[in-house]
Design a protein around this motif. Sequence first.
Motif, PDB file in Angstrom:
ATOM      1  N   LEU A  35       0.822  -1.205   0.000  1.00 16.61           N
ATOM      2  CA  LEU A  35       0.000   0.000   0.000  1.00 16.61           C
ATOM      3  C   LEU A  35       0.858   1.257   0.000  1.00 16.61           C
ATOM      4  CD1 LEU A  35      -3.004   0.749   0.149  1.00 16.61           C
ATOM      5  CD2 LEU A  35      -2.730   0.902   2.620  1.00 16.61           C
ATOM      6  N   GLY A  36       0.462   2.249  -0.805  1.00 14.73           N
ATOM      7  CA  GLY A  36       1.192   3.510  -0.874  1.00 14.73           C
ATOM      8  C   GLY A  36       0.245   4.691  -0.979  1.00 14.73           C
ATOM      9  N   GLU A  37       0.765   5.870  -0.713  1.00 16.74           N
ATOM     10  CA  GLU A  37      -0.027   7.092  -0.808  1.00 16.74           C
ATOM     11  C   GLU A  37      -0.544   7.277  -2.228  1.00 16.74           C
ATOM     12  OE1 GLU A  37       2.477  10.241   0.579  1.00 16.74           O
ATOM     13  OE2 GLU A  37       2.437   9.504   2.640  1.00 16.74           O
ATOM     14  N   GLY A  38      -1.783   7.713  -2.334  1.00 19.51           N
ATOM     15  CA  GLY A  38      -2.390   7.962  -3.632  1.00 19.51           C
ATOM     16  C   GLY A  38      -3.078   6.755  -4.239  1.00 19.51           C
ATOM     17  N   MET A  39      -2.932   5.592  -3.627  1.00 22.99           N
ATOM     18  CA  MET A  39      -3.575   4.384  -4.169  1.00 22.99           C
ATOM     19  C   MET A  39      -5.060   4.358  -3.831  1.00 22.99           C
ATOM     20  SD  MET A  39      -0.916   1.314  -3.507  1.00 22.99           S
ATOM     21  CE  MET A  39       0.482   1.104  -4.585  1.00 22.99           C
ATOM     22  N   VAL A  40      -5.838   3.817  -4.752  1.00 21.37           N
ATOM     23  CA  VAL A  40      -7.269   3.627  -4.533  1.00 21.37           C
ATOM     24  C   VAL A  40      -7.448   2.272  -3.852  1.00 21.37           C
ATOM     25  CG1 VAL A  40      -9.537   3.435  -5.628  1.00 21.37           C
ATOM     26  CG2 VAL A  40      -7.823   5.016  -6.565  1.00 21.37           C
ATOM     27  N   ARG A  44     -13.950  -2.981   2.952  1.00 18.12           N
ATOM     28  CA  ARG A  44     -15.025  -3.936   3.235  1.00 18.12           C
ATOM     29  C   ARG A  44     -14.981  -4.282   4.710  1.00 18.12           C
ATOM     30  NH1 ARG A  44     -13.362  -7.090  -1.363  1.00 18.12           N
ATOM     31  NH2 ARG A  44     -14.633  -6.534  -3.124  1.00 18.12           N
ATOM     32  N   ASP A  45     -16.133  -4.359   5.323  1.00 19.56           N
ATOM     33  CA  ASP A  45     -16.227  -4.757   6.732  1.00 19.56           C
ATOM     34  C   ASP A  45     -15.314  -3.930   7.638  1.00 19.56           C
ATOM     35  OD1 ASP A  45     -18.062  -6.792   6.019  1.00 19.56           O
ATOM     36  OD2 ASP A  45     -16.401  -8.154   5.547  1.00 19.56           O
ATOM     37  N   GLY A  46     -15.221  -2.626   7.352  1.00 19.43           N
ATOM     38  CA  GLY A  46     -14.458  -1.728   8.206  1.00 19.43           C
ATOM     39  C   GLY A  46     -12.951  -1.844   8.115  1.00 19.43           C
ATOM     40  N   ARG A  47     -12.445  -2.466   7.046  1.00 19.19           N
ATOM     41  CA  ARG A  47     -10.997  -2.577   6.867  1.00 19.19           C
ATOM     42  C   ARG A  47     -10.618  -2.423   5.401  1.00 19.19           C
ATOM     43  NH1 ARG A  47     -10.036  -7.288   4.711  1.00 19.19           N
ATOM     44  NH2 ARG A  47      -8.107  -8.218   5.346  1.00 19.19           N
ATOM     45  N   ILE A  48      -9.349  -2.125   5.161  1.00 16.15           N
ATOM     46  CA  ILE A  48      -8.852  -2.022   3.789  1.00 16.15           C
ATOM     47  C   ILE A  48      -8.688  -3.445   3.271  1.00 16.15           C
ATOM     48  CG2 ILE A  48      -6.999  -1.233   2.273  1.00 16.15           C
ATOM     49  CD1 ILE A  48      -6.397   0.927   4.401  1.00 16.15           C
ATOM     50  N   ALA A  49      -9.557  -3.835   2.354  1.00 13.77           N
ATOM     51  CA  ALA A  49      -9.569  -5.215   1.864  1.00 13.77           C
ATOM     52  C   ALA A  49      -8.562  -5.445   0.741  1.00 13.77           C
ATOM     53  CB  ALA A  49     -10.967  -5.593   1.390  1.00 13.77           C
ATOM     54  N   GLU A  50      -8.440  -4.453  -0.154  1.00  8.78           N
ATOM     55  CA  GLU A  50      -7.528  -4.632  -1.289  1.00  8.78           C
ATOM     56  C   GLU A  50      -7.261  -3.314  -1.985  1.00  8.78           C
ATOM     57  OE1 GLU A  50      -9.453  -6.544  -4.869  1.00  8.78           O
ATOM     58  OE2 GLU A  50     -11.054  -6.845  -3.397  1.00  8.78           O
ATOM     59  N   ILE A  51      -6.245  -3.326  -2.832  1.00  7.91           N
ATOM     60  CA  ILE A  51      -5.905  -2.171  -3.668  1.00  7.91           C
ATOM     61  C   ILE A  51      -6.636  -2.336  -4.989  1.00  7.91           C
ATOM     62  CG2 ILE A  51      -4.028  -0.979  -4.873  1.00  7.91           C
ATOM     63  CD1 ILE A  51      -2.144  -2.200  -2.676  1.00  7.91           C
ATOM     64  N   ASP A  52      -7.293  -1.282  -5.443  1.00  8.80           N
ATOM     65  CA  ASP A  52      -7.946  -1.298  -6.753  1.00  8.80           C
ATOM     66  C   ASP A  52      -6.898  -0.866  -7.779  1.00  8.80           C
ATOM     67  OD1 ASP A  52      -9.399  -0.752  -9.089  1.00  8.80           O
ATOM     68  OD2 ASP A  52     -11.170  -0.117  -7.962  1.00  8.80           O
ATOM     69  N   GLN A  53      -6.213  -1.844  -8.358  1.00  7.99           N
ATOM     70  CA  GLN A  53      -5.104  -1.584  -9.276  1.00  7.99           C
ATOM     71  C   GLN A  53      -5.542  -0.798 -10.512  1.00  7.99           C
ATOM     72  OE1 GLN A  53      -2.029  -2.172  -8.530  1.00  7.99           O
ATOM     73  NE2 GLN A  53      -2.162  -3.660  -6.875  1.00  7.99           N
ATOM     74  N   ILE A  54      -6.677  -1.143 -11.062  1.00  7.98           N
ATOM     75  CA  ILE A  54      -7.153  -0.493 -12.293  1.00  7.98           C
ATOM     76  C   ILE A  54      -7.478   0.977 -12.033  1.00  7.98           C
ATOM     77  CG2 ILE A  54      -9.020  -0.445 -14.009  1.00  7.98           C
ATOM     78  CD1 ILE A  54      -9.058  -3.552 -13.733  1.00  7.98           C
ATOM     79  N   GLU A  55      -8.198   1.251 -10.957  1.00  4.99           N
ATOM     80  CA  GLU A  55      -8.574   2.631 -10.644  1.00  4.99           C
ATOM     81  C   GLU A  55      -7.345   3.446 -10.224  1.00  4.99           C
ATOM     82  OE1 GLU A  55     -11.311   5.640 -10.824  1.00  4.99           O
ATOM     83  OE2 GLU A  55     -11.450   3.592 -11.550  1.00  4.99           O
ATOM     84  N   THR A  56      -6.418   2.818  -9.521  1.00  4.18           N
ATOM     85  CA  THR A  56      -5.179   3.505  -9.143  1.00  4.18           C
ATOM     86  C   THR A  56      -4.399   3.906 -10.388  1.00  4.18           C
ATOM     87  OG1 THR A  56      -5.025   2.367  -7.013  1.00  4.18           O
ATOM     88  CG2 THR A  56      -2.974   3.249  -7.919  1.00  4.18           C
ATOM     89  N   GLN A  57      -4.278   3.004 -11.360  1.00  5.35           N
ATOM     90  CA  GLN A  57      -3.557   3.306 -12.599  1.00  5.35           C
ATOM     91  C   GLN A  57      -4.258   4.410 -13.389  1.00  5.35           C
ATOM     92  OE1 GLN A  57      -0.487   1.879 -13.542  1.00  5.35           O
ATOM     93  NE2 GLN A  57      -0.595   3.686 -14.835  1.00  5.35           N
ATOM     94  N   ARG A  58      -5.588   4.374 -13.429  1.00  2.81           N
ATOM     95  CA  ARG A  58      -6.350   5.407 -14.117  1.00  2.81           C
ATOM     96  C   ARG A  58      -6.098   6.774 -13.481  1.00  2.81           C
ATOM     97  NH1 ARG A  58     -10.074   8.674 -13.699  1.00  2.81           N
ATOM     98  NH2 ARG A  58     -10.727   8.022 -11.634  1.00  2.81           N
TER      99      ARG A  58
END
Length: 77
Positions: A35-40, A44-58
């Motif tokens: 995880l890094g600054e600026g990532m989307v 889910r369920d009150g926690r960071i479940a995953e990085i949205d790679q596609i939206e971050t790249q966009r």
Amino acid sequence: MKQTGIVDRFEGDDVIVEIDGKMVNFPRADAPAMLGEGMVVIIRDGRIAEIDQIETQRLEDDMRRRFERILGKQSDE
């Protein structure tokens, strides 16, 4: 419920994520390792479940194009 947010910064053991204009703290220990600054991120369920790679790249591509316009450069794309 699924939400998305953008990682704003890290403060000690917390990850600060902007969700709908509000800053929300999450435990850094529960966050994905790369995880890094600026990532989307997907929340889910009150926690960071995953990085949205596609939206971050966009988002990164959009910011790069904006900076190129500001600097007066032409994009090759």
